[in-house]
Design a protein around this motif. Structure first.
Motif, PDB file in Angstrom:
ATOM      1  N   ALA A 134       0.856  -1.290  -0.065  1.00 42.13           N
ATOM      2  CA  ALA A 134      -0.149   0.058  -0.082  1.00 42.13           C
ATOM      3  C   ALA A 134       0.932   1.192  -0.029  1.00 42.13           C
ATOM      4  CB  ALA A 134      -0.850  -0.097   1.081  1.00 42.13           C
ATOM      5  N   LEU A 135       0.375   2.204  -0.738  1.00 38.35           N
ATOM      6  CA  LEU A 135       1.040   3.670  -0.653  1.00 38.35           C
ATOM      7  C   LEU A 135       0.217   4.587  -0.335  1.00 38.35           C
ATOM      8  CD1 LEU A 135       3.423   5.348  -2.074  1.00 38.35           C
ATOM      9  CD2 LEU A 135       2.105   5.339  -4.229  1.00 38.35           C
ATOM     10  N   VAL A 136       0.620   5.318   0.881  1.00 33.28           N
ATOM     11  CA  VAL A 136      -0.109   6.275   1.378  1.00 33.28           C
ATOM     12  C   VAL A 136       0.470   7.653   1.367  1.00 33.28           C
ATOM     13  CG1 VAL A 136      -1.411   7.010   3.749  1.00 33.28           C
ATOM     14  CG2 VAL A 136      -1.033   4.497   3.342  1.00 33.28           C
ATOM     15  N   ILE A 137      -0.196   8.688   0.867  1.00 29.09           N
ATOM     16  CA  ILE A 137       0.472   9.862   0.623  1.00 29.09           C
ATOM     17  C   ILE A 137      -0.380  11.013   1.236  1.00 29.09           C
ATOM     18  CG2 ILE A 137       1.074  11.517  -1.299  1.00 29.09           C
ATOM     19  CD1 ILE A 137       0.709   8.792  -3.356  1.00 29.09           C
ATOM     20  N   GLY A 138       0.337  11.989   1.939  1.00 27.71           N
ATOM     21  CA  GLY A 138      -0.365  13.197   2.223  1.00 27.71           C
ATOM     22  C   GLY A 138       0.114  14.241   1.680  1.00 27.71           C
ATOM     23  N   ALA A 139      -0.705  14.967   0.764  1.00 26.04           N
ATOM     24  CA  ALA A 139      -0.314  15.818  -0.157  1.00 26.04           C
ATOM     25  C   ALA A 139      -1.003  17.090  -0.401  1.00 26.04           C
ATOM     26  CB  ALA A 139      -0.240  15.306  -1.695  1.00 26.04           C
TER      27      ALA A 139
END
Ligand code: UT7
Length: 322
Positions: A134-139
């Motif tokens: 899984a890839l979790v991004i805050g952007a």
């Protein structure tokens, strides 16, 4: 039991660094006020890059770090309150650019707590065996919804993105997690979206910009962070002394000082980089995490707490063994 371990990380900010002096040319403020009341000296402001472009740069670094290919990803979550569009989700735009065709992708809107919410969701999928990578991004590109005439808010925010890759592990990973919301306090921090505009409505819509009751959010933030830290320590059977660092949401260095003081713990354990990046909402925590790793501040086996709060109101924390 399977845990969700962080195996990759990355961070990116636009290259336009803006100091407090610039803000004194557009609103009635001073370098001294901003530094002493918030701890912020500079922030990075997009000159055109949108949220998905920042997210993509952070994501590419995180993938490389984890030795995964985009095609290996099963899930992509982007936490943001400033998506490129309502649909497609920013996560879908990132998916397309990466070429992560196997993944399912969606955005999470939980204000500045969005990255913590995203970690919680991704970890649940991993723990129940439905997802491996899984890839979790805050952007965020918060500066596109900033009211540049409001000195109460425009001095606070910056743009940026941070990302992590999560994978299953029996040995390390997220040991405890917690999320909370208080929708009845929604008016304290708002960014209106599209109002109802049709042949049956005559009212003029409000501008889609950030507004905040700063002092009330400040007080809420101190309580919410403290409560969240206590909760994950208890659920993870840990003491504060076991924690190498707390990585708090970077909204105001005085909020962080207050949390440490109320908890009667060493404030040096709370990492800060608000001085250079400002408040990048859902991106502050993964950006700080990435910076700490690149500075060699974290090692295998360290226990850390990531903790956030934000519009909604929302809050939450994760206790992670690296
Ligand atoms: O990411 C999650 C959301 N954000 C936050 O968590 C932020 C939480 N709140 C805060 O960090 C603080 O409340 C602020 C930094 C927003 C404001 O600091 P404060 O110490 O709470 O200031 P204040 O709002 O009580 O304002 C004090 C004075 C006021 O003037 P008067 O009424 O005393 O004459 C404001 O008008 O400071 C004035 N002021 C400013 N002066 C110069 C407000 N903004 C500015 C400014 N420059 N930029």
């Amino acid at each position: 039991m399977i845990k969700a371990a962080i195996t990759g990380w990355g961070g990116y900010v636009p290259n336009n660094q803006v100091n407090n002096h610039f803000l004194t040319t557009i609103v009635d403020t001073s370098d001294d006020w901003i530094k002493t009341r918030t701890g912020i000296k500079t922030r990075y402001i997009s000159t055109g890059e949108n949220t998905s472009q920042l997210a993509l740069k952070a994501a590419a670094q995180a993938l490389k770090q984890s030795n995964l290919e985009a095609a290996d990803l099963d899930l992509i979550i982007v936490a943001t309150v400033t998506p490129d569009s309502f649909t497609p989700a920013t996560a879908c735009l990132v998916q397309a650019e990466l070429g992560a065709s196997k993944a399912f992708a969606f955005d999470v809107t939980a204000g500045c707590s969005g990255f913590i919410y995203g970690l919680n969701i991704a970890a649940s999928f991993i723990e129940n065996g439905k997802v491996k990578n899984a890839l979790v991004i805050g952007a965020e590109v918060l500066t596109k919804v900033t009211d540049w005439t409001d000195r109460n808010t425009c001095v606070l925010f910056g743009d940026g993105a941070g990302a992590v890759v999560l994978q299953p592990s029996y040995y390390k990973g997220i040991l405890a997690s917690y999320c909370g919301s208080a929708g009845d306090k929604e008016g304290l921090l708002t960014i209106p979206a599209v109002p109802v505009r049709n042949p049956f409505v005559s009212e003029q819509p409000a501008a889609s910009v950030i507004s905040m009751q700063g002092q009330k959010v400040f007080k809420f933030a101190v309580k919410a962070m403290r409560k969240s830290i206590d909760k994950v320590l208890e659920d993870g059977n840990c003491k504060f002394a076991d924690i190498k660092y707390v990585i708090p949401h970077q909204a105001n260095t005085r909020i962080i000082d207050f949390v440490a003081r109320k908890m009667r713990v060493d404030k040096q354990k709370f990492y800060r980089n608000i001085e250079s990046l400002g408040n990048t909402s859902a991106a502050t925590i993964p950006l700080a995490f990435n910076e700490m790793l690149s500075q060699g501040l974290l090692n295998k086996g360290d226990k850390i707490i990531m903790v956030g709060f934000g519009g909604g109101l929302t809050w939450g924390a994760v206790l992670v063994e690296l």
